[in-house]
Every structure is written in structure tokens, then in C-alpha cells.
Design a protein around this motif. Structure first.
Motif, PDB file in Angstrom:
ATOM      1  N   MET A   1     -15.687   4.603  11.545  1.00 16.54           N
ATOM      2  CA  MET A   1     -15.120   3.592  10.685  1.00 16.54           C
ATOM      3  C   MET A   1     -16.211   2.938   9.859  1.00 16.54           C
ATOM      4  O   MET A   1     -17.291   2.678  10.360  1.00 16.54           O
ATOM      5  N   ASN A   2     -15.848   2.687   8.610  1.00 17.15           N
ATOM      6  CA  ASN A   2     -16.803   2.042   7.710  1.00 17.15           C
ATOM      7  C   ASN A   2     -16.442   0.574   7.571  1.00 17.15           C
ATOM      8  O   ASN A   2     -15.467   0.227   6.937  1.00 17.15           O
ATOM      9  N   PHE A   3     -17.243  -0.283   8.158  1.00 17.48           N
ATOM     10  CA  PHE A   3     -17.023  -1.717   8.045  1.00 17.48           C
ATOM     11  C   PHE A   3     -18.241  -2.350   7.392  1.00 17.48           C
ATOM     12  O   PHE A   3     -19.369  -1.943   7.644  1.00 17.48           O
ATOM     13  N   SER A   4     -18.007  -3.306   6.554  1.00 13.84           N
ATOM     14  CA  SER A   4     -19.117  -4.077   6.003  1.00 13.84           C
ATOM     15  C   SER A   4     -18.893  -5.530   6.379  1.00 13.84           C
ATOM     16  O   SER A   4     -17.808  -5.916   6.781  1.00 13.84           O
ATOM     17  N   LYS A   5     -19.918  -6.342   6.236  1.00 10.65           N
ATOM     18  CA  LYS A   5     -19.796  -7.759   6.587  1.00 10.65           C
ATOM     19  C   LYS A   5     -18.789  -8.465   5.690  1.00 10.65           C
ATOM     20  O   LYS A   5     -18.055  -9.325   6.125  1.00 10.65           O
ATOM     21  N   ASP A   6     -18.769  -8.097   4.408  1.00 10.78           N
ATOM     22  CA  ASP A   6     -17.899  -8.761   3.451  1.00 10.78           C
ATOM     23  C   ASP A   6     -16.457  -8.279   3.552  1.00 10.78           C
ATOM     24  O   ASP A   6     -15.530  -9.027   3.301  1.00 10.78           O
ATOM     25  N   ASN A   7     -16.269  -7.004   3.861  1.00 13.27           N
ATOM     26  CA  ASN A   7     -14.932  -6.422   3.872  1.00 13.27           C
ATOM     27  C   ASN A   7     -14.696  -5.711   5.200  1.00 13.27           C
ATOM     28  O   ASN A   7     -15.083  -4.555   5.361  1.00 13.27           O
ATOM     29  N   PRO A   8     -14.032  -6.378   6.146  1.00 16.93           N
ATOM     30  CA  PRO A   8     -13.835  -5.760   7.454  1.00 16.93           C
ATOM     31  C   PRO A   8     -12.728  -4.693   7.482  1.00 16.93           C
ATOM     32  O   PRO A   8     -12.430  -4.149   8.517  1.00 16.93           O
ATOM     33  N   LYS A   9     -12.117  -4.388   6.320  1.00 23.19           N
ATOM     34  CA  LYS A   9     -11.062  -3.367   6.270  1.00 23.19           C
ATOM     35  C   LYS A   9     -11.651  -1.972   6.489  1.00 23.19           C
ATOM     36  O   LYS A   9     -12.738  -1.673   6.017  1.00 23.19           O
ATOM     37  N   LYS A  10     -10.867  -1.139   7.152  1.00 21.87           N
ATOM     38  CA  LYS A  10     -11.255   0.261   7.297  1.00 21.87           C
ATOM     39  C   LYS A  10     -11.088   0.943   5.951  1.00 21.87           C
ATOM     40  O   LYS A  10     -10.139   0.669   5.226  1.00 21.87           O
ATOM     41  N   ILE A  11     -11.988   1.823   5.625  1.00 25.34           N
ATOM     42  CA  ILE A  11     -11.905   2.560   4.366  1.00 25.34           C
ATOM     43  C   ILE A  11     -11.309   3.934   4.662  1.00 25.34           C
ATOM     44  O   ILE A  11     -11.778   4.651   5.548  1.00 25.34           O
ATOM     45  N   TYR A  12     -10.266   4.273   3.911  1.00 27.89           N
ATOM     46  CA  TYR A  12      -9.558   5.539   4.102  1.00 27.89           C
ATOM     47  C   TYR A  12      -9.836   6.477   2.938  1.00 27.89           C
ATOM     48  O   TYR A  12     -10.047   6.035   1.814  1.00 27.89           O
ATOM     49  N   THR A  13      -9.759   7.772   3.231  1.00 28.18           N
ATOM     50  CA  THR A  13      -9.846   8.757   2.158  1.00 28.18           C
ATOM     51  C   THR A  13      -8.464   8.863   1.501  1.00 28.18           C
ATOM     52  O   THR A  13      -7.460   8.431   2.085  1.00 28.18           O
ATOM     53  N   ILE A  14      -8.430   9.463   0.332  1.00 31.13           N
ATOM     54  CA  ILE A  14      -7.150   9.666  -0.368  1.00 31.13           C
ATOM     55  C   ILE A  14      -6.196  10.475   0.503  1.00 31.13           C
ATOM     56  O   ILE A  14      -5.014  10.155   0.600  1.00 31.13           O
ATOM     57  N   ASN A  15      -6.706  11.511   1.166  1.00 37.27           N
ATOM     58  CA  ASN A  15      -5.840  12.335   2.019  1.00 37.27           C
ATOM     59  C   ASN A  15      -5.301  11.553   3.208  1.00 37.27           C
ATOM     60  O   ASN A  15      -4.144  11.740   3.608  1.00 37.27           O
ATOM     61  N   GLU A  16      -6.118  10.667   3.793  1.00 38.51           N
ATOM     62  CA  GLU A  16      -5.638   9.838   4.891  1.00 38.51           C
ATOM     63  C   GLU A  16      -4.532   8.888   4.409  1.00 38.51           C
ATOM     64  O   GLU A  16      -3.534   8.683   5.095  1.00 38.51           O
ATOM     65  N   ILE A  17      -4.715   8.344   3.219  1.00 38.89           N
ATOM     66  CA  ILE A  17      -3.704   7.443   2.657  1.00 38.89           C
ATOM     67  C   ILE A  17      -2.424   8.224   2.347  1.00 38.89           C
ATOM     68  O   ILE A  17      -1.326   7.736   2.622  1.00 38.89           O
ATOM     69  N   LYS A  18      -2.562   9.443   1.806  1.00 36.85           N
ATOM     70  CA  LYS A  18      -1.374  10.275   1.546  1.00 36.85           C
ATOM     71  C   LYS A  18      -0.600  10.510   2.839  1.00 36.85           C
ATOM     72  O   LYS A  18       0.630  10.410   2.860  1.00 36.85           O
ATOM     73  N   ASP A  19      -1.325  10.820   3.915  1.00 35.37           N
ATOM     74  CA  ASP A  19      -0.676  11.054   5.211  1.00 35.37           C
ATOM     75  C   ASP A  19       0.016   9.791   5.706  1.00 35.37           C
ATOM     76  O   ASP A  19       1.147   9.844   6.194  1.00 35.37           O
ATOM     77  N   LYS A  20      -0.655   8.668   5.598  1.00 39.95           N
ATOM     78  CA  LYS A  20      -0.069   7.395   6.027  1.00 39.95           C
ATOM     79  C   LYS A  20       1.201   7.080   5.234  1.00 39.95           C
ATOM     80  O   LYS A  20       2.202   6.647   5.797  1.00 39.95           O
ATOM     81  N   MET A  21       1.149   7.311   3.934  1.00 36.82           N
ATOM     82  CA  MET A  21       2.299   7.011   3.085  1.00 36.82           C
ATOM     83  C   MET A  21       3.439   7.997   3.343  1.00 36.82           C
ATOM     84  O   MET A  21       4.607   7.619   3.278  1.00 36.82           O
ATOM     85  N   ALA A  22       3.112   9.241   3.655  1.00 37.60           N
ATOM     86  CA  ALA A  22       4.151  10.224   4.000  1.00 37.60           C
ATOM     87  C   ALA A  22       4.864   9.784   5.277  1.00 37.60           C
ATOM     88  O   ALA A  22       6.105   9.822   5.351  1.00 37.60           O
ATOM     89  N   LYS A  23       4.108   9.318   6.269  1.00 36.86           N
ATOM     90  CA  LYS A  23       4.709   8.826   7.513  1.00 36.86           C
ATOM     91  C   LYS A  23       5.553   7.579   7.243  1.00 36.86           C
ATOM     92  O   LYS A  23       6.626   7.412   7.828  1.00 36.86           O
ATOM     93  N   TYR A  24       5.062   6.718   6.373  1.00 34.01           N
ATOM     94  CA  TYR A  24       5.787   5.500   5.993  1.00 34.01           C
ATOM     95  C   TYR A  24       7.142   5.866   5.385  1.00 34.01           C
ATOM     96  O   TYR A  24       8.160   5.249   5.696  1.00 34.01           O
ATOM     97  N   CYS A  25       7.152   6.896   4.540  1.00 32.15           N
ATOM     98  CA  CYS A  25       8.399   7.334   3.897  1.00 32.15           C
ATOM     99  C   CYS A  25       9.299   8.113   4.853  1.00 32.15           C
ATOM    100  O   CYS A  25      10.522   8.092   4.703  1.00 32.15           O
ATOM    101  N   LEU A  26       8.706   8.806   5.809  1.00 22.01           N
ATOM    102  CA  LEU A  26       9.504   9.564   6.775  1.00 22.01           C
ATOM    103  C   LEU A  26      10.215   8.652   7.761  1.00 22.01           C
ATOM    104  O   LEU A  26      11.345   8.931   8.169  1.00 22.01           O
ATOM    105  N   TYR A  27       9.563   7.568   8.139  1.00 18.19           N
ATOM    106  CA  TYR A  27      10.145   6.643   9.109  1.00 18.19           C
ATOM    107  C   TYR A  27      11.471   6.084   8.606  1.00 18.19           C
ATOM    108  O   TYR A  27      12.432   5.952   9.347  1.00 18.19           O
ATOM    109  N   GLN A  28      11.507   5.775   7.301  1.00 17.37           N
ATOM    110  CA  GLN A  28      12.701   5.212   6.674  1.00 17.37           C
ATOM    111  C   GLN A  28      12.617   5.525   5.191  1.00 17.37           C
ATOM    112  O   GLN A  28      11.535   5.470   4.620  1.00 17.37           O
ATOM    113  N   ASP A  29      13.738   5.844   4.590  1.00 22.16           N
ATOM    114  CA  ASP A  29      13.742   6.130   3.151  1.00 22.16           C
ATOM    115  C   ASP A  29      13.169   4.948   2.386  1.00 22.16           C
ATOM    116  O   ASP A  29      13.512   3.803   2.659  1.00 22.16           O
ATOM    117  N   ARG A  30      12.281   5.221   1.451  1.00 20.90           N
ATOM    118  CA  ARG A  30      11.624   4.169   0.667  1.00 20.90           C
ATOM    119  C   ARG A  30      11.848   4.407  -0.811  1.00 20.90           C
ATOM    120  O   ARG A  30      12.095   5.523  -1.247  1.00 20.90           O
TER     121      ARG A  30
END
Length: 166
Positions: A1-30
Motif C-alpha cells: 500500500m502506498n500511503f503518504s503523510k498528507d494523503n492516507p488514502k490507498k492508491i489504486y491502479t486503473i485496473n484495480e478501480i475498474k474491478d472495484k467498479m465492476a463489483k459495485y455494478c454487479l452487486y446492484q444495478d447502477r
């Protein structure tokens, strides 16, 4: 995980975000609006957002027409919403008016719609049985049915029918 002091958010790759969004849409129609809202959490450049949305559409995870149909069918059958509430909620989600009308035409059975309205009217009248003043009772029923999204003329017809049954 990539964390910085200023931004504690995890940084995702485009492919990881695509996968997350696909799961988001699969769970319920969006719809597009919901997906774009969710994508704001990832601080993406516009081109990356567009690419993700294009892929979701291309792979069939995101479809506005299917969303509108499922939304209308689900809310009419489960929550017994009326057309006004459905229209308002779909407009909030930036669904095109033509898709809304098509979903209404194909997903709302007139008999089921009327029976839902009668059921809600009877239920509200029963809950307000102790209300002595008829005028107040009817106004409370109308307010409830309006909140549910039913049209004024249909509400009045249903109220008259239920009153005649008492």
C-alpha cells in the motif's frame, strides 16, 4: 500500500478501480450518475474516469435503460411508489426522460399500480382509525399518498372508494 503523510488514502491502479467498479455494478444495478459519484472517491483525471465508464458500458456492467426498468419495477413492487416519486428519483439520477417513460410503459401494470394505491390508502385509513376529524384524516392520507408519489386524481378516487367501504 502506498500511503503518504498528507494523503492516507490507498492508491489504486486503473485496473484495480475498474474491478472495484465492476463489483459495485454487479452487486446492484447502477446508473451513470451513481458510478460517477463513486468514482469521485478515487481522485481520477477525467480521461481515466471516461475510460472506466466506457469499459463498464462496453462489458455490460452499466446500462441506463436496464437500470431504469429495474428501478421502476423494484420500487413499484417492493416499496409501492407512485409515478411522481419514481420520476423524481430517476431525474435525480439524471436518467433521460424518454427512458423514464419507456420504463413506466413497460414495467408498470395499471391494475397492480391501482391495487398498490388502494392497499396503501386502506392501510393509512386503518392507522388513522382513532382520528376523529374526517377532514384531518383525509389530509393525512393524501399527504402520505403524495409522499409515496401518487397522482392527485388517482389519490382522490382511491380515497373515495375506501371511504365508501367503511
Amino acid at each position: 500500500m502506498n500511503f503518504s503523510k498528507d494523503n492516507p488514502k490507498k492508491i489504486y491502479t486503473i485496473n484495480e478501480i475498474k474491478d472495484k467498479m465492476a463489483k459495485y455494478c454487479l452487486y446492484q444495478d447502477r446508473c451513470h450518475w451513481e458510478v460517477e459519484k463513486k468514482l469521485r472517491d478515487f481522485d481520477l483525471i477525467p480521461e481515466a474516469k471516461d475510460e472506466i465508464i466506457f469499459k463498464l458500458i462496453d462489458y455490460g456492467f452499466l446500462n441506463e435503460e436496464r437500470f431504469a426498468h429495474n428501478f421502476v419495477r423494484g420500487k413499484v413492487n417492493q416499496k409501492m411508489w407512485g409515478k411522481n416519486r419514481l420520476r423524481q428519483e430517476l431525474k435525480l439520477r439524471q436518467i433521460d426522460q424518454k427512458l423514464i417513460e419507456k420504463a413506466f410503459k413497460e414495467e408498470i401494470d395499471a391494475d397492480k399500480y391501482w391495487n398498490n394505491l388502494l392497499h396503501l390508502t386502506r392501510k393509512k385509513f386503518r392507522l388513522l382509525a382513532s382520528e376523529r376529524e374526517s377532514f384531518k384524516k383525509i389530509n393525512k392520507v393524501k399527504a402520505y399518498l403524495a409522499y409515496k408519489g401518487y397522482e392527485f386524481d388517482l389519490m382522490n378516487d382511491a380515497i373515495e372508494m375506501v371511504k365508501s367501504e367503511e
